[in-house]
Design a protein around this motif. Sequence first.
Motif, short mmCIF file in Angstrom:
data_model
loop_
_atom_site.label_atom_id
_atom_site.label_comp_id
_atom_site.label_asym_id
_atom_site.label_seq_id
_atom_site.Cartn_x
_atom_site.Cartn_y
_atom_site.Cartn_z
N GLY A 123 5.60 -50.88 -22.46
CA GLY A 123 4.87 -51.48 -21.35
C GLY A 123 5.10 -50.75 -20.04
O GLY A 123 4.19 -50.56 -19.24
N GLN A 124 6.35 -50.35 -19.81
CA GLN A 124 6.68 -49.61 -18.58
C GLN A 124 5.96 -48.25 -18.56
O GLN A 124 5.42 -47.83 -17.53
CB GLN A 124 8.19 -49.39 -18.49
N PHE A 125 5.94 -47.58 -19.71
CA PHE A 125 5.29 -46.27 -19.82
C PHE A 125 3.80 -46.40 -19.47
O PHE A 125 3.25 -45.59 -18.72
CB PHE A 125 5.48 -45.74 -21.24
N GLN A 126 3.16 -47.45 -20.02
CA GLN A 126 1.73 -47.66 -19.75
C GLN A 126 1.47 -47.91 -18.26
O GLN A 126 0.49 -47.43 -17.70
CB GLN A 126 1.19 -48.83 -20.57
N ARG A 127 2.37 -48.63 -17.63
CA ARG A 127 2.19 -48.91 -16.19
C ARG A 127 2.37 -47.65 -15.35
O ARG A 127 1.71 -47.49 -14.33
CB ARG A 127 3.15 -50.02 -15.75
N VAL A 128 3.27 -46.76 -15.80
CA VAL A 128 3.43 -45.48 -15.09
C VAL A 128 2.17 -44.62 -15.26
O VAL A 128 1.69 -44.00 -14.32
CB VAL A 128 4.69 -44.74 -15.57
N PHE A 158 -0.74 -56.96 -18.38
CA PHE A 158 -1.33 -55.66 -18.08
C PHE A 158 -2.80 -55.82 -17.66
O PHE A 158 -3.25 -55.22 -16.69
CB PHE A 158 -1.22 -54.74 -19.29
N TYR A 159 -3.53 -56.67 -18.39
CA TYR A 159 -4.94 -56.87 -18.05
C TYR A 159 -5.11 -57.55 -16.68
O TYR A 159 -6.03 -57.24 -15.94
CB TYR A 159 -5.65 -57.67 -19.14
N ARG A 160 -4.19 -58.47 -16.35
CA ARG A 160 -4.27 -59.09 -15.03
C ARG A 160 -4.05 -58.04 -13.94
O ARG A 160 -4.69 -58.08 -12.89
CB ARG A 160 -3.23 -60.22 -14.91
N GLN A 161 -3.15 -57.08 -14.22
CA GLN A 161 -2.91 -55.98 -13.27
C GLN A 161 -4.19 -55.17 -13.06
O GLN A 161 -4.54 -54.81 -11.95
CB GLN A 161 -1.81 -55.07 -13.83
N ILE A 162 -4.90 -54.91 -14.15
CA ILE A 162 -6.17 -54.15 -14.08
C ILE A 162 -7.18 -54.91 -13.22
O ILE A 162 -7.87 -54.33 -12.38
CB ILE A 162 -6.75 -53.93 -15.49
N GLU A 163 -7.26 -56.23 -13.43
CA GLU A 163 -8.19 -57.04 -12.63
C GLU A 163 -7.86 -56.94 -11.14
O GLU A 163 -8.75 -56.85 -10.30
CB GLU A 163 -8.14 -58.50 -13.07
#
Length: 258
Positions: A123-128, A158-163
């Motif tokens: 999850g951290q890698f995807q956020r980076v 993660f999807y909420r972050q995208i929104e």
Amino acid sequence: MKLIEAQGLRVSLGEHPVLQGVDFHVDPGEIVTIVGPNGSGKSTLLRTLIGAVKPQAGKVTRKPGLRLGYVPQKLQIDATLPLTVARFLSLPHRISRAEGRAALEEAGAGALEGRPMSGLSGGQFQRVLLARAILGKPEVLLLDEPTQGLDQPGSAAFYRQIEQIRARLGCAVVMVSHELHVVMSASDRVVCLNGHVCCQGHPETVAQAAEYRALFGTGTHGALALYRHEHTHTHDHAHERGHDHAHDHHHDHAGHGH
């Protein structure tokens, strides 16, 4: 004006035809989710849209000067390479520390600046990767199965972050998904792909389409059942807010005739 428009795409990888007669477009500010079974050409379509794959027929038109942000499905980094998150963000073009910090904060990875890339969780890698994709203030953010390997709460977060990023940057989002039940709540449009566009439209419309049901099924394990299930269980207040937000989205769009 459409940000990206593809017309009549035919793409083969080697001798293997992957996409045939695909029309696709992205309008400013919308979230488009591409779904389909494995091998349906989802990643290839994304790579063709950004110009990494050349179609045998058809064409892709991008708005002149269009700024793209891309989160690939997989990125292999040598574990022996002493590469921090901050340094990774500065490849290949050096950025200021402030720019890097701002992008990490935006992607929900603010505390990771000094961490080694090899020590990050999935999850951290995807956020980076997301932070790196938004460094250039993209008009279109393209993500290839960004939550693969994450659990359901991790995916939902993660999807909420995208929104939130979409809301702040005003960018369009094109997302290849492997789990329709989480994505549908925030999508303006769903495109069902299986080498060609089977059906597309508002999530509710696509979920009812015979072509979609033929690919994903309608039983307990079908994506629509999971989508319903997503809105009926709340485990804590944080989740409840997320569910309510998704539920509101669902009802907002349900009244539109797409």
